[in-house]
Design a protein around this motif. Structure first.
Motif, PDB file in Angstrom:
ATOM      1  N   PRO A 145       0.830  -1.206   0.000  1.00 41.69           N
ATOM      2  CA  PRO A 145       0.000   0.000   0.000  1.00 41.69           C
ATOM      3  C   PRO A 145       0.872   1.266   0.000  1.00 41.69           C
ATOM      4  CG  PRO A 145      -0.093  -1.111   2.128  1.00 41.69           C
ATOM      5  CD  PRO A 145       0.716  -1.973   1.217  1.00 41.69           C
ATOM      6  N   LEU A 146       0.316   2.345  -0.519  1.00 39.60           N
ATOM      7  CA  LEU A 146       1.037   3.608  -0.543  1.00 39.60           C
ATOM      8  C   LEU A 146       1.031   4.245   0.845  1.00 39.60           C
ATOM      9  CD1 LEU A 146      -0.416   5.118  -3.826  1.00 39.60           C
ATOM     10  CD2 LEU A 146       1.827   4.088  -3.497  1.00 39.60           C
ATOM     11  N   THR A 147       2.126   4.883   1.179  1.00 38.42           N
ATOM     12  CA  THR A 147       2.212   5.593   2.461  1.00 38.42           C
ATOM     13  C   THR A 147       1.717   7.028   2.263  1.00 38.42           C
ATOM     14  OG1 THR A 147       4.453   6.363   2.058  1.00 38.42           O
ATOM     15  CG2 THR A 147       4.224   4.214   3.134  1.00 38.42           C
ATOM     16  N   PRO A 148       1.371   7.705   3.342  1.00 39.89           N
ATOM     17  CA  PRO A 148       0.934   9.100   3.199  1.00 39.89           C
ATOM     18  C   PRO A 148       1.994   9.986   2.563  1.00 39.89           C
ATOM     19  CG  PRO A 148       0.380   8.289   5.379  1.00 39.89           C
ATOM     20  CD  PRO A 148       1.201   7.235   4.722  1.00 39.89           C
ATOM     21  N   TYR A 149       3.248   9.649   2.736  1.00 42.92           N
ATOM     22  CA  TYR A 149       4.322  10.456   2.157  1.00 42.92           C
ATOM     23  C   TYR A 149       4.361  10.347   0.640  1.00 42.92           C
ATOM     24  CZ  TYR A 149       5.603  10.394   7.019  1.00 42.92           C
ATOM     25  OH  TYR A 149       5.569  10.515   8.366  1.00 42.92           O
ATOM     26  N   GLU A 150       3.836   9.256   0.107  1.00 48.17           N
ATOM     27  CA  GLU A 150       3.802   9.088  -1.343  1.00 48.17           C
ATOM     28  C   GLU A 150       2.570   9.756  -1.967  1.00 48.17           C
ATOM     29  OE1 GLU A 150       6.046   4.823  -1.811  1.00 48.17           O
ATOM     30  OE2 GLU A 150       3.978   4.830  -1.107  1.00 48.17           O
ATOM     31  N   LEU A 151       1.660  10.272  -1.133  1.00 48.07           N
ATOM     32  CA  LEU A 151       0.447  10.909  -1.633  1.00 48.07           C
ATOM     33  C   LEU A 151       0.465  12.424  -1.431  1.00 48.07           C
ATOM     34  CD1 LEU A 151      -2.180   8.368  -0.293  1.00 48.07           C
ATOM     35  CD2 LEU A 151      -1.309   8.576  -2.606  1.00 48.07           C
ATOM     36  N   THR A 152       1.596  12.990  -1.152  1.00 51.93           N
ATOM     37  CA  THR A 152       1.644  14.430  -0.882  1.00 51.93           C
ATOM     38  C   THR A 152       1.476  15.237  -2.158  1.00 51.93           C
ATOM     39  OG1 THR A 152       4.035  14.446  -1.114  1.00 51.93           O
ATOM     40  CG2 THR A 152       3.153  14.144   1.103  1.00 51.93           C
ATOM     41  N   ASN A 153       1.169  16.507  -1.991  1.00 52.35           N
ATOM     42  CA  ASN A 153       1.018  17.469  -3.084  1.00 52.35           C
ATOM     43  C   ASN A 153       0.010  17.018  -4.128  1.00 52.35           C
ATOM     44  OD1 ASN A 153       2.893  19.174  -1.928  1.00 52.35           O
ATOM     45  ND2 ASN A 153       4.602  18.193  -2.988  1.00 52.35           N
ATOM     46  N   MET A 154      -1.122  16.536  -3.646  1.00 54.10           N
ATOM     47  CA  MET A 154      -2.200  16.180  -4.577  1.00 54.10           C
ATOM     48  C   MET A 154      -2.766  17.473  -5.133  1.00 54.10           C
ATOM     49  SD  MET A 154      -2.195  12.914  -4.534  1.00 54.10           S
ATOM     50  CE  MET A 154      -3.685  12.416  -5.296  1.00 54.10           C
ATOM     51  N   GLN A 155      -2.787  17.613  -6.421  1.00 54.85           N
ATOM     52  CA  GLN A 155      -3.230  18.833  -7.078  1.00 54.85           C
ATOM     53  C   GLN A 155      -4.717  18.756  -7.401  1.00 54.85           C
ATOM     54  OE1 GLN A 155      -1.180  21.470  -7.575  1.00 54.85           O
ATOM     55  NE2 GLN A 155       0.348  20.296  -6.450  1.00 54.85           N
ATOM     56  N   THR A 156      -5.311  19.914  -7.657  1.00 50.56           N
ATOM     57  CA  THR A 156      -6.685  19.962  -8.128  1.00 50.56           C
ATOM     58  C   THR A 156      -6.683  20.629  -9.493  1.00 50.56           C
ATOM     59  OG1 THR A 156      -7.096  22.094  -7.100  1.00 50.56           O
ATOM     60  CG2 THR A 156      -7.605  20.152  -5.788  1.00 50.56           C
ATOM     61  N   ARG A 157      -7.754  20.416 -10.221  1.00 53.67           N
ATOM     62  CA  ARG A 157      -7.880  21.022 -11.538  1.00 53.67           C
ATOM     63  C   ARG A 157      -9.301  21.559 -11.677  1.00 53.67           C
ATOM     64  NH1 ARG A 157      -7.861  15.570 -12.072  1.00 53.67           N
ATOM     65  NH2 ARG A 157      -9.713  14.642 -13.007  1.00 53.67           N
ATOM     66  N   SER A 158      -9.499  22.426 -12.619  1.00 60.66           N
ATOM     67  CA  SER A 158     -10.815  22.995 -12.848  1.00 60.66           C
ATOM     68  C   SER A 158     -11.749  21.901 -13.342  1.00 60.66           C
ATOM     69  CB  SER A 158     -10.706  24.105 -13.890  1.00 60.66           C
ATOM     70  OG  SER A 158     -11.934  24.754 -14.032  1.00 60.66           O
ATOM     71  N   SER A 159     -12.936  21.840 -12.783  1.00 59.53           N
ATOM     72  CA  SER A 159     -13.903  20.813 -13.149  1.00 59.53           C
ATOM     73  C   SER A 159     -14.515  21.117 -14.508  1.00 59.53           C
ATOM     74  CB  SER A 159     -14.993  20.750 -12.084  1.00 59.53           C
ATOM     75  OG  SER A 159     -15.986  19.833 -12.454  1.00 59.53           O
ATOM     76  N   THR A 160     -14.891  20.078 -15.232  1.00 62.74           N
ATOM     77  CA  THR A 160     -15.544  20.287 -16.523  1.00 62.74           C
ATOM     78  C   THR A 160     -16.955  20.807 -16.329  1.00 62.74           C
ATOM     79  OG1 THR A 160     -16.228  17.973 -16.536  1.00 62.74           O
ATOM     80  CG2 THR A 160     -14.177  18.513 -17.670  1.00 62.74           C
ATOM     81  N   ASP A 161     -17.611  20.426 -15.243  1.00 66.68           N
ATOM     82  CA  ASP A 161     -18.958  20.889 -14.935  1.00 66.68           C
ATOM     83  C   ASP A 161     -18.868  22.025 -13.919  1.00 66.68           C
ATOM     84  OD1 ASP A 161     -21.672  21.161 -14.635  1.00 66.68           O
ATOM     85  OD2 ASP A 161     -21.869  19.470 -13.252  1.00 66.68           O
ATOM     86  N   GLN A 162     -19.129  23.257 -14.351  1.00 67.13           N
ATOM     87  CA  GLN A 162     -19.033  24.408 -13.467  1.00 67.13           C
ATOM     88  C   GLN A 162     -20.357  24.767 -12.808  1.00 67.13           C
ATOM     89  OE1 GLN A 162     -16.297  26.115 -12.409  1.00 67.13           O
ATOM     90  NE2 GLN A 162     -15.188  24.472 -13.436  1.00 67.13           N
ATOM     91  N   LYS A 163     -21.360  23.887 -12.930  1.00 69.05           N
ATOM     92  CA  LYS A 163     -22.640  24.131 -12.284  1.00 69.05           C
ATOM     93  C   LYS A 163     -22.486  23.854 -10.794  1.00 69.05           C
ATOM     94  CE  LYS A 163     -27.466  22.842 -12.582  1.00 69.05           C
ATOM     95  NZ  LYS A 163     -28.437  21.910 -13.135  1.00 69.05           N
ATOM     96  N   ARG A 164     -22.985  24.790  -9.953  1.00 66.92           N
ATOM     97  CA  ARG A 164     -22.835  24.645  -8.506  1.00 66.92           C
ATOM     98  C   ARG A 164     -23.630  23.451  -8.006  1.00 66.92           C
ATOM     99  NH1 ARG A 164     -24.424  29.850  -5.453  1.00 66.92           N
ATOM    100  NH2 ARG A 164     -24.127  28.415  -3.758  1.00 66.92           N
ATOM    101  N   PRO A 165     -23.035  22.614  -7.163  1.00 61.81           N
ATOM    102  CA  PRO A 165     -23.794  21.499  -6.610  1.00 61.81           C
ATOM    103  C   PRO A 165     -24.856  22.012  -5.637  1.00 61.81           C
ATOM    104  CG  PRO A 165     -21.620  21.594  -5.630  1.00 61.81           C
ATOM    105  CD  PRO A 165     -21.660  22.638  -6.695  1.00 61.81           C
ATOM    106  N   ARG A 166     -26.030  21.428  -5.676  1.00 62.83           N
ATOM    107  CA  ARG A 166     -27.125  21.814  -4.795  1.00 62.83           C
ATOM    108  C   ARG A 166     -27.540  20.606  -3.964  1.00 62.83           C
ATOM    109  NH1 ARG A 166     -27.496  27.232  -4.569  1.00 62.83           N
ATOM    110  NH2 ARG A 166     -27.388  28.107  -6.627  1.00 62.83           N
TER     111      ARG A 166
END
Length: 121
Positions: free
Chosen positions: A83-104
Protein backbone atom coordinates in the motif's frame (compact mmCIF):
# COMPACT_ATOMS: atom_id res chain seq x y z
CA UNK A 1 -44.05 59.78 63.42
CA UNK A 2 -41.97 58.88 66.41
CA UNK A 3 -38.81 60.55 67.56
CA UNK A 4 -36.72 57.59 66.39
CA UNK A 5 -38.01 57.74 62.80
CA UNK A 6 -37.45 61.50 62.69
CA UNK A 7 -33.85 61.07 63.77
CA UNK A 8 -33.29 58.36 61.12
CA UNK A 9 -34.80 60.56 58.40
CA UNK A 10 -32.66 63.59 59.28
CA UNK A 11 -29.65 64.09 57.05
CA UNK A 12 -26.29 63.54 58.60
CA UNK A 13 -23.29 65.72 57.87
CA UNK A 14 -21.11 62.60 57.95
CA UNK A 15 -23.19 60.97 55.19
CA UNK A 16 -22.87 64.08 53.00
CA UNK A 17 -19.13 64.19 53.60
CA UNK A 18 -18.86 60.47 52.73
CA UNK A 19 -20.70 60.92 49.42
CA UNK A 20 -18.46 63.87 48.58
CA UNK A 21 -15.41 61.69 49.32
CA UNK A 22 -16.72 58.89 47.05
CA UNK A 23 -17.24 61.44 44.25
CA UNK A 24 -13.69 62.76 44.65
CA UNK A 25 -12.29 59.20 44.62
CA UNK A 26 -14.22 58.44 41.43
CA UNK A 27 -12.86 61.58 39.77
CA UNK A 28 -9.33 60.63 40.84
CA UNK A 29 -9.69 57.12 39.34
CA UNK A 30 -11.07 58.49 36.06
CA UNK A 31 -8.33 61.12 35.82
CA UNK A 32 -5.66 58.51 36.59
CA UNK A 33 -6.96 56.16 33.91
CA UNK A 34 -6.93 59.00 31.37
CA UNK A 35 -3.35 59.90 32.37
CA UNK A 36 -2.22 56.24 32.16
CA UNK A 37 -3.89 55.81 28.73
CA UNK A 38 -2.11 58.90 27.44
CA UNK A 39 1.25 57.55 28.64
CA UNK A 40 0.68 54.16 26.99
CA UNK A 41 -0.42 55.75 23.70
CA UNK A 42 2.65 58.01 23.64
CA UNK A 43 4.91 54.92 23.73
CA UNK A 44 3.21 53.30 20.72
CA UNK A 45 4.86 53.61 17.29
CA UNK A 46 3.68 56.45 15.07
CA UNK A 47 0.93 55.88 12.53
CA UNK A 48 2.16 54.99 9.03
CA UNK A 49 2.46 57.86 6.59
CA UNK A 50 0.40 57.78 3.36
CA UNK A 51 3.39 56.62 1.29
CA UNK A 52 3.85 53.66 3.68
CA UNK A 53 0.29 52.45 3.18
CA UNK A 54 -0.35 49.39 0.97
CA UNK A 55 -1.10 50.09 -2.68
CA UNK A 56 -2.98 48.21 -5.39
CA UNK A 57 -0.86 45.88 -7.53
CA UNK A 58 0.15 47.22 -10.96
CA UNK A 59 -2.44 45.01 -12.68
CA UNK A 60 -5.32 46.47 -10.67
CA UNK A 61 -7.50 44.92 -8.02
CA UNK A 62 -7.44 41.15 -7.64
CA UNK A 63 -10.92 39.64 -7.62
CA UNK A 64 -12.17 36.34 -6.32
CA UNK A 65 -12.72 33.58 -8.85
CA UNK A 66 -15.50 31.13 -8.12
CA UNK A 67 -15.12 27.76 -9.79
CA UNK A 68 -15.62 24.11 -9.01
CA UNK A 69 -12.42 22.16 -8.57
CA UNK A 70 -11.90 18.42 -8.58
CA UNK A 71 -8.92 16.50 -7.25
CA UNK A 72 -6.49 14.42 -9.25
CA UNK A 73 -7.03 10.68 -9.12
CA UNK A 74 -5.36 8.76 -6.31
CA UNK A 75 -2.63 6.52 -7.74
CA UNK A 76 -3.58 2.84 -7.91
CA UNK A 77 -1.29 0.11 -6.70
CA UNK A 78 -0.69 -3.12 -8.52
CA UNK A 79 -2.62 -6.18 -7.37
CA UNK A 80 -0.76 -7.66 -4.41
CA UNK A 81 1.59 -4.67 -4.21
CA UNK A 82 2.39 -2.79 -1.04
CA UNK A 83 0.00 0.00 0.00
CA UNK A 84 1.04 3.61 -0.54
CA UNK A 85 2.21 5.59 2.46
CA UNK A 86 0.93 9.10 3.20
CA UNK A 87 4.32 10.46 2.16
CA UNK A 88 3.80 9.09 -1.34
CA UNK A 89 0.45 10.91 -1.63
CA UNK A 90 1.64 14.43 -0.88
CA UNK A 91 1.02 17.47 -3.08
CA UNK A 92 -2.20 16.18 -4.58
CA UNK A 93 -3.23 18.83 -7.08
CA UNK A 94 -6.69 19.96 -8.13
CA UNK A 95 -7.88 21.02 -11.54
CA UNK A 96 -10.82 22.99 -12.85
CA UNK A 97 -13.90 20.81 -13.15
CA UNK A 98 -15.54 20.29 -16.52
CA UNK A 99 -18.96 20.89 -14.93
CA UNK A 100 -19.03 24.41 -13.47
CA UNK A 101 -22.64 24.13 -12.28
CA UNK A 102 -22.83 24.64 -8.51
CA UNK A 103 -23.79 21.50 -6.61
CA UNK A 104 -27.13 21.81 -4.79
CA UNK A 105 -28.64 19.83 -2.00
CA UNK A 106 -31.23 17.28 -2.97
CA UNK A 107 -34.82 18.43 -2.64
CA UNK A 108 -36.26 17.85 0.84
CA UNK A 109 -32.83 17.55 2.41
CA UNK A 110 -31.83 19.66 5.37
CA UNK A 111 -28.51 20.49 3.77
CA UNK A 112 -26.36 19.54 6.69
CA UNK A 113 -25.94 16.83 9.27
CA UNK A 114 -28.18 17.53 12.21
CA UNK A 115 -29.85 20.46 10.49
CA UNK A 116 -33.25 19.46 11.83
CA UNK A 117 -34.93 18.85 8.50
CA UNK A 118 -36.70 15.68 7.44
CA UNK A 119 -33.92 14.70 5.10
CA UNK A 120 -34.44 12.92 1.79
CA UNK A 121 -36.72 9.90 1.99
Amino acid sequence: MTNASLQLAATSGLLTLGMFGVGLALLAVLGGSFWLGTRVKSREPARPRPEEQPHLPPGGAVHEIRENREPDEVPRTAEGGRPLTPYELTNMQTRSSTDQKRPRWSRGSSGSFGGGGLGSH
